[in-house]
Design a protein around this motif. Structure first.
Motif, PDB file in Angstrom:
ATOM      1  N   LEU A   1       0.874  -1.177   0.000  1.00 40.00           N
ATOM      2  CA  LEU A   1       0.000   0.000   0.000  1.00 40.00           C
ATOM      3  C   LEU A   1       0.911   1.227   0.000  1.00 40.00           C
ATOM      4  O   LEU A   1       1.782   1.333   0.862  1.00 40.00           O
ATOM      5  CB  LEU A   1      -0.861  -0.026   1.269  1.00 40.00           C
ATOM      6  CG  LEU A   1      -2.056   0.914   1.320  1.00 40.00           C
ATOM      7  CD1 LEU A   1      -3.099   0.536   0.282  1.00 40.00           C
ATOM      8  CD2 LEU A   1      -2.669   0.893   2.724  1.00 40.00           C
ATOM      9  N   PRO A   2       0.721   2.163  -0.958  1.00 35.40           N
ATOM     10  CA  PRO A   2       1.595   3.336  -0.969  1.00 35.40           C
ATOM     11  C   PRO A   2       1.356   4.219   0.258  1.00 35.40           C
ATOM     12  O   PRO A   2       0.255   4.222   0.824  1.00 35.40           O
ATOM     13  CB  PRO A   2       1.209   4.068  -2.263  1.00 35.40           C
ATOM     14  CG  PRO A   2      -0.080   3.482  -2.711  1.00 35.40           C
ATOM     15  CD  PRO A   2      -0.239   2.138  -2.061  1.00 35.40           C
ATOM     16  N   LEU A   3       2.371   4.980   0.650  1.00 32.56           N
ATOM     17  CA  LEU A   3       2.254   5.814   1.852  1.00 32.56           C
ATOM     18  C   LEU A   3       1.147   6.857   1.719  1.00 32.56           C
ATOM     19  O   LEU A   3       0.555   7.267   2.712  1.00 32.56           O
ATOM     20  CB  LEU A   3       3.579   6.502   2.169  1.00 32.56           C
ATOM     21  CG  LEU A   3       4.634   5.644   2.880  1.00 32.56           C
ATOM     22  CD1 LEU A   3       5.758   6.518   3.395  1.00 32.56           C
ATOM     23  CD2 LEU A   3       4.015   4.851   4.029  1.00 32.56           C
ATOM     24  N   SER A   4       0.849   7.289   0.482  1.00 29.85           N
ATOM     25  CA  SER A   4      -0.237   8.265   0.313  1.00 29.85           C
ATOM     26  C   SER A   4      -1.563   7.652   0.788  1.00 29.85           C
ATOM     27  O   SER A   4      -2.375   8.319   1.434  1.00 29.85           O
ATOM     28  CB  SER A   4      -0.342   8.681  -1.153  1.00 29.85           C
ATOM     29  OG  SER A   4      -0.463   7.539  -1.975  1.00 29.85           O
ATOM     30  N   ALA A   5      -1.775   6.373   0.510  1.00 27.63           N
ATOM     31  CA  ALA A   5      -2.990   5.691   0.965  1.00 27.63           C
ATOM     32  C   ALA A   5      -2.969   5.494   2.480  1.00 27.63           C
ATOM     33  O   ALA A   5      -3.991   5.637   3.156  1.00 27.63           O
ATOM     34  CB  ALA A   5      -3.129   4.348   0.255  1.00 27.63           C
ATOM     35  N   VAL A   6      -1.799   5.187   3.017  1.00 27.33           N
ATOM     36  CA  VAL A   6      -1.658   5.043   4.465  1.00 27.33           C
ATOM     37  C   VAL A   6      -2.027   6.356   5.147  1.00 27.33           C
ATOM     38  O   VAL A   6      -2.778   6.386   6.130  1.00 27.33           O
ATOM     39  CB  VAL A   6      -0.209   4.632   4.829  1.00 27.33           C
ATOM     40  CG1 VAL A   6       0.044   4.760   6.329  1.00 27.33           C
ATOM     41  CG2 VAL A   6       0.079   3.209   4.352  1.00 27.33           C
TER      42      VAL A   6
END
Ligand SMILES: *Cc1c(COP(=O)(O)O)cnc(C)c1O
Length: 350
Positions: free
Chosen positions: A159-164
């Motif tokens: 999961l990309p950090l933007s989604a996190v």
């Protein structure tokens, strides 16, 4: 069942780990163990630590927490260490999820999350992954708590950090636990976000990328108010979760970055080559950022492939769960083990 059990024990649905065969004749690609072994410096430190086994260990694993925080630009008050990340996660569920509302996690993920909700009587909801097994961040808003494995297991998808960050922002009143058991094999860690989000708890382990599954060391990163809660739970349960060999071995493994980088690099290279061969054989293979691949065999049930591989001496993991009933989780072994796996799958498909 026995009349001596607390009634509560009859309600538990414990986690079932992958098979650990007593005889060693199998190629074991079923429990995501690291094939390369721990750093030699870690083994030496474990041996040295054994000289002082007469004495209780440091209850707070200060030296280890200092080393971990120092590397990550944090302070020891940002770090909690426990007996494997399973224990750290169990304490976190206990510390943050009581009386908060539903705990959310994906429908396809580490099956232990459900078990801890059962153990502590926490309400939970499994949020369906989309048809490509991806997490939709928008589905994790205003929860009592959130647990996400990144990369997810058993899919291996990161999961990309933007989604996190989207999930963190949508949950101002709930703790978001990121289980980064496999993060060192190709995903982005959220460790650097810890100073910026008061609801973020990042959990990592020495079991996978540092090849110390048998030692049992894991840790959590979070702001001091979260770490304090974990310490309150720990000190109400077992004040010495990490023995001297565990603390010394983990510290040495943490500091041995050359071994760490070389062996995880080998695992990633073998993973990508193995995924390519499986794809060429007709498997559907998800792009993995972990030390395993999730693959669906062509034209036959996964259970049949599972049994065929076992007959040929190769153990892989199968989950009898509807959504992933066509899939196998295959750990990345040595280059030779990965070759043996794809020779066996080729023979079974012929
Ligand atoms: C292996 C694993 C763990 C547990 O690791 P330990 O530190 O050995 O307890 C936690 N979460 C996930 C997703 C794992 O695969």
């Amino acid at each position: 069942m026995s009349r001596f059990w607390s009634p509560f024990v009859t309600t538990l649905a414990p986690y079932t780990p992958g098979e650990q065969p007593k005889d060693r004749r199998f190629i074991k690609l079923n429990t995501n163990e690291n094939p390369y072994g721990p750093a030699p410096a870690a083994l030496a430190a474990i041996t040295r630590a054994a000289e002082d086994l007469r004495l209780y260990p440091d209850p707070s694993a200060e030296a280890l927490r200092m080393a971990i925080s120092g590397r990550l630009g944090l302070v020891p008050e940002n770090v909690f260490a426990g007996n494997g990340s399973d224990e750290v996660l169990a304490h976190a569920f206990n510390a943050f999820f009581h009386g908060k509302g539903e705990v959310l996690f994906p429908d396809v993920t580490y099956s232990f999350y459900k078990v801890w909700c059962g153990l502590y009587g926490l309400p939970y909801r499994e949020v369906p992954l989309d048809s490509a097994f991806q997490i939709d961040p928008a589905a994790y808003a205003k929860a009592g708590g959130v647990v996400i494995a990144n990369p997810n297991a058993p899919t291996g998808l990161p999961l990309p950090l933007s989604a996190v960050e989207a999930i963190l922002r949508q949950n101002p009143d709930g703790v978001v636990i990121l289980d980064e058991a496999y993060v060192d094999f190709g995903a982005e860690s959220a460790a650097a976000l810890v100073p910026h989000y008061d609801n973020l708890l990042v959990v990592q382990t020495f079991s996978k990328s540092r090849s110390l599954a048998g030692l049992r060391v894991g840790f959590a990163l979070g702001q001091p108010h979260l770490i304090e809660a974990l310490n309150r739970v720990k000190d109400s349960f077992n004040s010495y979760p990490l023995g001297r060999p565990q603390q010394a071995g983990a510290l040495a493994a943490w500091e041995e970055t050359d071994w760490f980088d070389r062996t995880r690099g080998q695992v990633m290279a073998t993973r990508d080559a193995m995924a390519e061969r499986l794809t060429a054989q007709g498997f559907r293979v998800l792009p993995s950022a972990a030390n395993f691949v999730f693959a669906s065999p062509p034209g036959r049930p996964a259970v049949q492939m599972l049994a065929g591989l076992r007959d040929r001496g190769v153990l892989v993991r199968y989950f009898a769960v509807e959504r992933i009933a066509d899939w196998l989780r295959i750990s990345v072994g040595t280059e030779a083990e990965a070759q043996a796996l794809t020779e066996a799958t080729a023979a079974l498909l012929a």
